[in-house]
Write an enzyme that holds these catalytic residues in place. Structure first.
Site, PDB file in Angstrom:
ATOM      1  N   SER A 131       0.911  -1.153   0.121  1.00  0.00           N
ATOM      2  CA  SER A 131      -0.049  -0.050   0.138  1.00  0.00           C
ATOM      3  C   SER A 131       0.778   1.345  -0.033  1.00  0.00           C
ATOM      4  CB  SER A 131      -1.027  -0.183   1.207  1.00  0.00           C
ATOM      5  OG  SER A 131      -2.029   0.932   0.954  1.00  0.00           O
ATOM      6  N   ASP A 182      -5.739   2.233  -3.399  1.00  0.00           N
ATOM      7  CA  ASP A 182      -7.055   2.117  -2.578  1.00  0.00           C
ATOM      8  C   ASP A 182      -7.180   3.589  -1.798  1.00  0.00           C
ATOM      9  OD1 ASP A 182      -5.112   1.776  -0.744  1.00  0.00           O
ATOM     10  OD2 ASP A 182      -5.924   0.060  -0.132  1.00  0.00           O
TER      11      ASP A 182
END
Length: 434
Positions: free
Chosen positions: A96, A235
């Site tokens: 991430s 995301d």
């Protein structure tokens, strides 16, 4: 949380907390929960993505699971494709927003939601017991990068023409780098794409959602209408308006809640600003708080039947369209709202936040410090002083060995002083344990 899995999957520095051996064990363990023997797998741009995805695939195939490798793509694309392809699970190899030397494993169920902690714990328990099948039942491997088109078509269907909008995209040298410009350009936007390398050596470094000033400065210099900044796996999103003012997850939630029809409730977290809660209340929209972590936000959204939620960090979930945080979808939705309303982003945000001070302190044992009696007493004392004028939150990081401190107060000076008191106390407790 288990030994390996944290608040957002399995994550750590490559070669230390996360190795090819661990990825193999994770894949082999996950294979024992597959009914249809099919798993979709993808990765972000990190150089360790290949070896970890192949190790995961090896573990899955050894026990008879067929693996569909989609290659480079954002995390929400894996969630979407998993559901569309009827796979048992979707696996994303990504750390991430973490630096290039980190990597991780995120797992989604057949409906595109992150797997539960119960399943994570069950997978961990099987790490020690390798399983395999005879040679003629070994799983098969296929490479299908064209499946990404299904996700791109979904994005196109859920956005309008952006003709006339000048947009800066900061891709964080991550998973959105090879598709973001194309998607926004084909919707008619005049796109300036920055930090869109795919070599994986500089993912998230001085770029993307963790460094939004890069995007903001580009917006001002290029006189753009909007800036959108994505994290390494796509995301998470942070934006900026035409003046270069940073628009975080709370601000984005305000715009979406105000503009999307039939929104009566929104899910935030313990970090969601009190100012947003007050502003939504004035619009007849209630704010429910979940624990920090987008999977906890989504869990509360599902349990309460709420279609919008998110975190200040930029994980925003539009529940009617997506099962996870989706930076590209949210970015397109923001731009579409601007286009349809004819308003600049600065005019769509009309509330004031409480000043909020956030401090991260590296420690040796985050849980021991969090349970310290001295720290507990100080937190209770500050909360009593704050009363209804602010909030205090001290928690252990779910992904790093850090204590995270948040002090929020109508008075910025009071918030700052309180954060400094807590920071000093945490450092002293940590030092005493060395």
């Amino acid at each position: 949380m288990g030994i390996y899995f944290g608040t957002d999957g399995l994550r750590g520095i490559y070669g230390e907390e996360l190795t090819p051996s661990i990825a193999f064990k994770c894949g082999n363990s996950l294979s024992r929960f597959c009914e249809n023997k099919k798993v979709v797998i993808g990765k972000d741009t990190r150089v360790t993505g290949d070896i970890l995805s192949l190790s995961m695939i090896n573990g899955l195939m050894q026990n008879g699971v067929n693996c569909v490798d989609v290659g480079l793509l954002p995390t929400p694309a894996i969630a979407y494709i998993t559901k569309k392809e009827g796979a048992d699970y979707g696996v994303m190899i990504s750390a991430s927003h973490n630096p290039p030397n980190y990597n991780g494993i995120k797992i989604f169920d057949k409906n595109g939601y992150k797997i539960s902690e119960i399943l994570e714990n069950s997978i961990e328990r099987k790490f020690m017991f390798q399983s395999s099948v005879v040679y003629n039942k070994i799983g098969r491997y296929s490479f299908k990068p064209n499946l990404l088109k299904k996700y791109i078509d979904f994005l196109n269907e859920n956005s309008c023409s952006l003709d006339g909008l000048k947009i800066v995209l900061d891709c964080g040298n991550g998973a959105c780098s090879h598709i973001a410009k194309k998607i926004f350009s084909e919707k008619g936007g005049k796109v300036i794409s920055i930090n869109d390398r795919t070599d994986g050596l500089s993912i998230n470094e001085d770029s993307g959602a963790l460094h939004p000033l890069v995007m903001a400065e580009t917006v001002k210099r290029k006189k753009a209408d909007l800036g959108l900044s994505f994290d390494g796996d796509g995301d998470r999103i942070i934006a900026c308006d035409e003046d270069g003012t940073i628009i975080d997850g709370d601000d984005i939630l305000f715009v979406l809640a105000s503009q999307i029809k039939n929104i009566n409730s929104v899910v935030g977290t313990s970090m969601t600003n009190k100012g947003l809660e007050n502003a939504l209340k004035k619009k007849g929209i209630s704010l429910l708080r979940a624990d920090v972590g987008d999977k906890y936000v989504i869990e509360k959204m599902k349990n309460k039947g709420i279609s919008l939620g998110g975190e200040p960090s930029g994980h925003i979930i539009i529940g009617e369209k997506s099962t996870t945080g989706d930076a590209l979808l949210v970015g397109l939705t923001l731009a579409s709202i601007m286009k349809k309303s004819g308003k600049r982003l600065s005019k769509l945000i009309s509330y004031k936040k409480y000043p909020q001070i956030n401090v991260n302190v590296e420690v040796n044992d985050k849980y021991r410090i969090l349970n310290s009696e001295k720290l507990t007493q100080e937190i209770l004392s500050l909360q009593k002083d704050f009363s209804n004028l602010g909030r205090v939150l001290v928690r252990a990081s779910g992904t790093e060995n850090k204590i995270r401190i948040m002090c929020e107060h109508k008075s910025r000076l009071q918030a700052l002083k309180s954060a400094q008191i807590l920071e000093s106390l945490v450092k002293n407790i940590n030092a005493a344990s060395n």
